[in-house]
Design a protein around this motif. Structure first.
Motif, short mmCIF file in Angstrom:
data_model
loop_
_atom_site.label_atom_id
_atom_site.label_comp_id
_atom_site.label_asym_id
_atom_site.label_seq_id
_atom_site.Cartn_x
_atom_site.Cartn_y
_atom_site.Cartn_z
N GLU A 127 72.32 30.12 -4.88
CA GLU A 127 70.84 29.94 -4.52
C GLU A 127 70.52 31.03 -3.28
O GLU A 127 69.37 31.50 -3.65
CB GLU A 127 70.50 28.47 -3.88
N ARG A 160 80.20 22.73 -4.13
CA ARG A 160 79.09 22.69 -3.31
C ARG A 160 78.83 23.81 -2.65
O ARG A 160 77.45 24.45 -2.29
CB ARG A 160 79.05 21.55 -2.38
N SER A 170 73.36 27.93 6.19
CA SER A 170 73.62 26.89 5.36
C SER A 170 75.21 27.01 4.89
O SER A 170 76.25 26.26 4.94
CB SER A 170 72.86 26.31 4.38
N PHE A 171 75.39 28.32 4.39
CA PHE A 171 76.49 28.89 3.79
C PHE A 171 77.78 28.82 4.87
O PHE A 171 78.71 28.20 4.48
CB PHE A 171 76.45 30.16 2.92
N LEU A 186 69.56 29.40 4.07
CA LEU A 186 70.83 29.19 2.98
C LEU A 186 71.89 29.99 3.60
O LEU A 186 72.89 29.63 3.44
CB LEU A 186 70.28 29.83 1.67
N ILE A 215 75.37 26.92 -2.76
CA ILE A 215 74.65 27.28 -1.71
C ILE A 215 74.38 28.94 -1.89
O ILE A 215 73.47 29.70 -1.79
CB ILE A 215 75.03 26.83 -0.60
N HIS A 216 75.69 29.46 -2.08
CA HIS A 216 75.82 30.71 -2.32
C HIS A 216 75.04 31.29 -3.36
O HIS A 216 74.37 32.32 -3.37
CB HIS A 216 77.40 31.35 -2.57
N GLU A 243 78.46 25.25 6.19
CA GLU A 243 79.02 24.64 5.41
C GLU A 243 80.71 24.77 5.04
O GLU A 243 81.41 23.69 4.93
CB GLU A 243 78.54 24.64 3.79
#
Length: 211
Positions: free
Chosen positions: A117, A110, A134-135, A131, A114-115, A138
Motif C-alpha cells: 500500500e 501483514r 507503520s511499516f 504508512l 503495508i509495504h 510493524e
C-alpha cells in the motif's frame, strides 16, 4: 482559528496530542515560542493541563523548556539528527534480524500488505508518511520487545521534526521505497543478516538525505 473544546478525561494527554500533531504538521515550527495562554484559551482549558501537556512533550524531546522564558518547539541540530538515526539504525536493524528468523507467514504477509500500500501512496504525503511509519513499527511489533518499541517510538517523534526535509528531496521517496523492497525481500526469504544490513543501509541513506 476554530476553538476545539476538549473533554475532561485525561485532559493534559489530549492537549499534548493536539500540540504534538501541530508540531508534526509544522503549524508550530521549530524554534517557535508556544503561547500557553493563547492555546489554553483556544481549547477552553486552564493553564494547569496546558503545562502538564508541555511537560509530556518535553520528555519526548519535541518541546524545550527555557527558564523564565517558557516552552519552545525543539530545534534539532545536525548532530541531533545523526544521533537519532544512529540509534534507530541499531534498534530497528536488530528487530528486523529477529523478524526474519521468527516471524510467522501471517505476520510477514501483514507487513507486506503495508509495504504494497505504501508504494501506491507516493502522491499522498500524509498517507505515505503514516504508512512508512507503520511499516517500520510493524517490524518492531512482530519482534515483540516493548522496551525497544517504546525507545523507537520516542526517537521517531524527534525524527519527525525533520522528516519533510529528507523525504521530499528529489528522488528520495523512490530510493526509500527501493530500500524497503530490499528489507521486505530479506524478511520474506528469512535472511536475518541481510535484513539487518538492509535496514542499516536504509538509515545510512536516510541520514544523508536528512542532513
Amino acid at each position: 482559528m476554530t476553538s476545539k473544546m476538549l473533554t475532561p478525561l485525561a485532559l493534559y494527554e489530549q492537549v499534548a496530542e493536539q500540540l504534538r500533531q501541530r508540531i508534526f504538521r509544522q503549524e508550530l515550527e521549530p524554534g517557535v515560542w508556544i503561547d500557553e495562554l493563547k492555546i489554553a484559551e483556544e481549547f477552553g482549558i486552564s493553564r494547569t493541563p496546558m503545562r502538564e501537556a508541555l511537560k509530556v512533550l518535553a520528555t519526548e524531546g519535541l518541546v524545550t523548556m527555557k527558564l523564565r522564558r517558557g516552552a519552545y518547539v525543539t530545534e534539532v541540530s545536525r548532530k541531533d539528527i545523526s544521533d537519532v538515526y544512529h540509534l534507530l539504525s541499531l534498534l530497528e536493524a536488530d528487530a528486523a534480524s529477529e523478524v526474519a528468523g521468527k516471524a510467522s507467514d501471517e505476520e510477514l504477509q501483514r507487513l507486506k500488505q503495508i509495504h504494497d500500500e505504501l508504494k501506491q501512496q507516493t502522491a499522498n504525503s500524509d498517507r505515505f508518511f503514516a504508512l512508512n511509519e507503520s511499516f517500520h513499527m510493524e517490524i518492531l511489533e512482530i519482534a515483540n520487545n516493548r522496551w525497544r518499541i517504546q525507545l523507537v517510538a520516542d526517537l521517531r517523534k524527534v525524527m519527525k521534526l525533520n522528516r519533510h526535509k529528507s523525504l521530499f528531496k528529489q528522488g528520495r521517496i523512490e530510493d526509500s521505497l527501493a530500500e524497503h523492497d530490499a528489507i521486505m525481500q530479506a524478511l520474506l526469504e528469512r535472511q536475518p543478516h541481510i535484513a539487518m544490513n538492509a535496514v542499516k543501509q536504509h538509515f545510512r541513506n536516510g541520514l544523508e538525505a536528512a542532513v
